[in-house]
Design an enzyme around this catalytic site. Structure first.
Site, PDB file in Angstrom:
ATOM      1  N   GLN A 195      26.520  19.402  18.856  1.00  0.00           N
ATOM      2  CA  GLN A 195      26.749  20.810  18.551  1.00  0.00           C
ATOM      3  C   GLN A 195      25.467  21.497  18.081  1.00  0.00           C
ATOM      4  O   GLN A 195      25.137  22.605  18.509  1.00  0.00           O
ATOM      5  CB  GLN A 195      27.821  20.935  17.461  1.00  0.00           C
ATOM      6  CG  GLN A 195      29.211  20.485  17.890  1.00  0.00           C
ATOM      7  CD  GLN A 195      30.211  20.559  16.744  1.00  0.00           C
ATOM      8  OE1 GLN A 195      30.205  21.514  15.956  1.00  0.00           O
ATOM      9  NE2 GLN A 195      31.057  19.552  16.616  1.00  0.00           N
ATOM     10  N   GLY A 356      -4.063  -4.323  33.651  1.00  0.00           N
ATOM     11  CA  GLY A 356      -4.374  -3.970  32.275  1.00  0.00           C
ATOM     12  C   GLY A 356      -5.854  -3.683  32.145  1.00  0.00           C
ATOM     13  O   GLY A 356      -6.616  -3.770  33.114  1.00  0.00           O
ATOM     14  N   CYS A 383      -3.754  -6.505  40.295  1.00  0.00           N
ATOM     15  CA  CYS A 383      -4.922  -5.775  39.801  1.00  0.00           C
ATOM     16  C   CYS A 383      -5.772  -6.686  38.904  1.00  0.00           C
ATOM     17  O   CYS A 383      -6.446  -7.578  39.407  1.00  0.00           O
ATOM     18  CB  CYS A 383      -4.489  -4.496  39.082  1.00  0.00           C
ATOM     19  SG  CYS A 383      -5.840  -3.297  38.877  1.00  0.00           S
ATOM     20  N   LEU A 384      -5.737  -6.501  37.585  1.00  0.00           N
ATOM     21  CA  LEU A 384      -6.481  -7.388  36.697  1.00  0.00           C
ATOM     22  C   LEU A 384      -6.010  -8.829  36.868  1.00  0.00           C
ATOM     23  O   LEU A 384      -6.803  -9.764  36.726  1.00  0.00           O
ATOM     24  CB  LEU A 384      -6.315  -6.944  35.242  1.00  0.00           C
ATOM     25  CG  LEU A 384      -7.055  -7.780  34.199  1.00  0.00           C
ATOM     26  CD1 LEU A 384      -8.563  -7.726  34.409  1.00  0.00           C
ATOM     27  CD2 LEU A 384      -6.703  -7.322  32.783  1.00  0.00           C
ATOM     28  N   GLY A 385      -4.744  -9.024  37.189  1.00  0.00           N
ATOM     29  CA  GLY A 385      -4.214 -10.370  37.424  1.00  0.00           C
ATOM     30  C   GLY A 385      -4.924 -11.064  38.571  1.00  0.00           C
ATOM     31  O   GLY A 385      -5.213 -12.262  38.511  1.00  0.00           O
ATOM     32  N   GLN A 387      -8.007 -10.281  39.535  1.00  0.00           N
ATOM     33  CA  GLN A 387      -9.383 -10.478  39.075  1.00  0.00           C
ATOM     34  C   GLN A 387      -9.497 -11.712  38.191  1.00  0.00           C
ATOM     35  O   GLN A 387     -10.453 -12.485  38.308  1.00  0.00           O
ATOM     36  CB  GLN A 387      -9.849  -9.225  38.336  1.00  0.00           C
ATOM     37  CG  GLN A 387      -9.946  -7.992  39.226  1.00  0.00           C
ATOM     38  CD  GLN A 387     -10.280  -6.723  38.462  1.00  0.00           C
ATOM     39  OE1 GLN A 387     -10.530  -6.761  37.249  1.00  0.00           O
ATOM     40  NE2 GLN A 387     -10.281  -5.598  39.156  1.00  0.00           N
ATOM     41  N   ARG A 464     -11.407   0.194  38.430  1.00  0.00           N
ATOM     42  CA  ARG A 464     -12.850   0.473  38.533  1.00  0.00           C
ATOM     43  C   ARG A 464     -13.632  -0.748  39.027  1.00  0.00           C
ATOM     44  O   ARG A 464     -14.743  -0.609  39.529  1.00  0.00           O
ATOM     45  CB  ARG A 464     -13.411   0.880  37.167  1.00  0.00           C
ATOM     46  CG  ARG A 464     -12.831   2.145  36.579  1.00  0.00           C
ATOM     47  CD  ARG A 464     -13.543   2.519  35.276  1.00  0.00           C
ATOM     48  NE  ARG A 464     -12.820   3.547  34.558  1.00  0.00           N
ATOM     49  CZ  ARG A 464     -12.903   4.856  34.827  1.00  0.00           C
ATOM     50  NH1 ARG A 464     -13.689   5.280  35.794  1.00  0.00           N
ATOM     51  NH2 ARG A 464     -12.209   5.733  34.117  1.00  0.00           N
ATOM     52  N   HIS A 509      -1.381  -2.026  43.232  1.00  0.00           N
ATOM     53  CA  HIS A 509      -0.164  -2.098  42.420  1.00  0.00           C
ATOM     54  C   HIS A 509       1.071  -1.953  43.315  1.00  0.00           C
ATOM     55  O   HIS A 509       1.597  -0.849  43.488  1.00  0.00           O
ATOM     56  CB  HIS A 509      -0.164  -0.993  41.353  1.00  0.00           C
ATOM     57  CG  HIS A 509      -1.126  -1.206  40.247  1.00  0.00           C
ATOM     58  ND1 HIS A 509      -0.796  -1.866  39.089  1.00  0.00           N
ATOM     59  CD2 HIS A 509      -2.436  -0.865  40.124  1.00  0.00           C
ATOM     60  CE1 HIS A 509      -1.849  -1.913  38.288  1.00  0.00           C
ATOM     61  NE2 HIS A 509      -2.861  -1.318  38.897  1.00  0.00           N
ATOM     62  N   GLU A 511       4.057  -2.659  42.701  1.00  0.00           N
ATOM     63  CA  GLU A 511       5.258  -2.255  41.963  1.00  0.00           C
ATOM     64  C   GLU A 511       5.546  -0.769  42.087  1.00  0.00           C
ATOM     65  O   GLU A 511       6.694  -0.327  41.951  1.00  0.00           O
ATOM     66  CB  GLU A 511       5.148  -2.651  40.490  1.00  0.00           C
ATOM     67  CG  GLU A 511       4.104  -1.909  39.670  1.00  0.00           C
ATOM     68  CD  GLU A 511       2.741  -2.566  39.675  1.00  0.00           C
ATOM     69  OE1 GLU A 511       1.983  -2.363  38.696  1.00  0.00           O
ATOM     70  OE2 GLU A 511       2.410  -3.261  40.649  1.00  0.00           O
TER      71      GLU A 511
END
Length: 548
Positions: A195, A356, A383-385, A387, A464, A509, A511
């Protein structure tokens, strides 16, 4: 305004944040699309940042990246998972973008002689962006971020209030998501927060047409009648937004409550009957899986699930694609450094290391990857995974002692991951990474090609750093397959191991492009491999291995 075709639905939220405006907006979109309408969505964020790209995941959660390279609110991920429309830069705007545009116009002299004010200049720019996002669609759903009463959200609320006057009240619908809490001590539901929230909204000149009442139980007719009476809406327009086990059940719950019928009636639209068979099949699979699998996600922001929202949803999609329940075990990478991979990962069926930034927990990720490679556990690096998988392979297979990423150790003797050439000399942080969709060519006889079923793909990026091509030879000689490359062959996009059940890392990515109705092939393949690993381990009992 003769000839108007697009109808507008504006979704606001009250009482508390995180009630699920994004999911509600996406679910409305799914229902409208199921009726044969062409739908788009727009997220209006009141924060002053130009975009969330520079914000900490602990502050904002995931940054969702679109094909055209926009770093956007995670709600755009929900939008893409529920409707077929691809989102882009025009589907997310912030206070920072609005003011940046208006001030730019003022500096150019567009308002020469005039005083630039919130009304009409800021509100006009907001309305311009709403119309730009809506062009070519039957229905545009605009979600206003934050909570009614937040001072930073006032210009957006004023803009959508004005919109009904500009576009015609019969073409605009206001949906307000609010909270109806159950007080355990008193044993009853309380409508007062709703309300007061509606009172706040009407005080700003917006009378909601439909109320979505977030609650943990079905609202009976007496409660709905009370809310309708005090909030000046019809009883049938008070919709139970009940908690569900799976977020993909929300469109079905809303449909059962009659939400889509209310919307088309109030907007004076003729549509086909809703076809929700696909969503019903998704719900059926989620609630009746034929098997289960345990996946360890080893990352940096595990205490806040919103940081990896699209990732967790993509794993769920992988489960749907394999008619399996995916149990996700979130493990802080630093914990792996402290306790060891065998203790934490010895009982899982697959290991995933996501993207990350920063070196915190990097050695824990490397140890998790080492464990997955040596123990033949399905591994997926994103990605970082990817690398970190390259660093682990360089150190432990290629014998390159001290190998690392330039991001973490600029003095490493073997910088197998280094700064992209196009990133050198860039100091600004916002919107300067390699962003958006880029093409990738898959190699013959590779796992990647088998999973995708086509040689040329397009995936979204946010990074990057890249694999250093100076190390192509030692990697390939030791069995690493560089199975996905940019069209000119200069950038490694996918790497995989030959002699391993399922070991794949990608620079992009995936996902961001996975959907409950169309699971991404990499996630579907990863979960399938994890299921096969689980079956193997049933036949050969797991043995706990001491940390070396």
């Amino acid at each position: 305004m003769a000839g108007v075709k697009t109808k507008f639905i504006f979704v606001t939220g009250g009482v508390v944040s995180s009630l699920g405006k994004g999911l509600a907006s996406a679910s409305i979109g799914a229902l409208m699309e199921s009726r044969g309408l062409k739908v788009t969505l727009l997220k209006m964020d009141p924060y002053i940042n130009v975009d969330p790209g520079t914000m900490s995941p602990f502050q904002h959660g995931e940054v969702f990246v679109t094909d055209d390279g926009a770093e956007t609110d995670l709600d755009l991920g929900h939008y893409e998972r529920y409707v077929s429309t691809a989102m882009g830069k025009k589907n997310n705007c912030t206070t920072g973008q609005i003011y940046e545009t208006v001030i730019g116009k003022e500096r150019r002299g567009d308002y020469l002689g005039g005083t630039v004010q919130v009304i009409p200049h800021i509100t006009d720019e907001i309305k311009r962006r709403i119309l730009a996002a809506a062009e070519g669609y039957d229905i545009a759903i605009g979600e206003v971020g934050g909570t009614v009463g937040d001072i930073e959200g006032l210009p957006f609320l004023e803009a959508i209030r004005e919109f009904a006057w500009d576009w015609g009240r019969e073409n605009v619908l206001y949906v307000h998501l609010t909270l109806v809490p159950y007080i355990t001590g008193g044993g009853e539901l309380k409508t007062k927060p709703t309300q007061h929230s509606v009172k706040e909204l009407t005080g700003l000149g917006i009378q909601p047409d439909i109320l979505l009442c977030r609650t943990d139980r079905i609202l009976d007719r007496q409660i709905k009648s009370k809310i309708a009476h005090f909030c000046n809406v019809k009883e049938e327009s008070v919709i139970t937004a009940k908690d569900v086990e799976w977020i993909y059940e929300v469109p079905l719950v809303f449909h059962e409550e009659g939400l889509d019928a209310q919307i088309v009636e109030k907007l004076h639209m003729w549509t086909g009957s809703p076809n929700l068979q696909k969503w019903q099949r998704v719900a059926q699979t989620l609630n009746n899986p034929k098997s289960s699998v345990k996946i360890a996600v080893v990352g940096k922001y595990m205490s806040l699930k919103e940081s990896y929202k699209s990732l967790f949803e993509a794993l769920t999609h992988g489960g749907i694609g394999n008619e399996s329940k995916v149990e996700m075990e979130c493990i802080e990478a630093e914990k792996v450094e402290e306790v060891g991979a065998p203790e934490l990962l010895g009982q899982v069926d697959g290991i995933l290391v996501p993207g990350g930034f920063g070196d915190r927990g990097s050695e824990g990720k490397i140890e998790a990857i080492h464990f997955a490679r040596e123990r033949q556990i399905p591994f997926f690096g994103i990605c970082l995974g990817m690398q970190m998988a390259a660093v682990e392979f360089a150190r432990n297979v290629c014998g390159l002692a001290g190998a690392n990423s330039t991001e973490f150790d600029p003095n490493s003797p073997h910088q197998v991951i280094h700064l992209m050439e196009t990133q050198k000399g860039i100091d600004a942080k916002g919107g300067t990474m390699r962003l958006g969709a880029y093409p990738c060519v898959l190699q013959e006889d590779s796992l990647a090609l088998k999973l995708y079923g086509r040689k040329r793909i397009s995936e979204r990026h946010r990074h990057r750093f890249e694999f250093n091509n100076d190390y192509v030879k030692p990697f390939t000689e030791k069995g690493m397959v560089l199975s996905g490359l940019s069209p000119d062959g200069s950038l490694v996009e996918i790497m995989e191991l030959k002699d391993h059940p399922w070991f794949l890392g990608c620079q992009f990515h995936p996902e961001f492009k996975s959907r409950p109705l169309d699971c991404h092939p990499l996630f579907k393949g990863f979960i399938k491999a994890a299921l096969q690993n689980r079956q193997t381990l049933r036949e050969v009992p797991r043995i706990k291995v001491a940390r070396p």
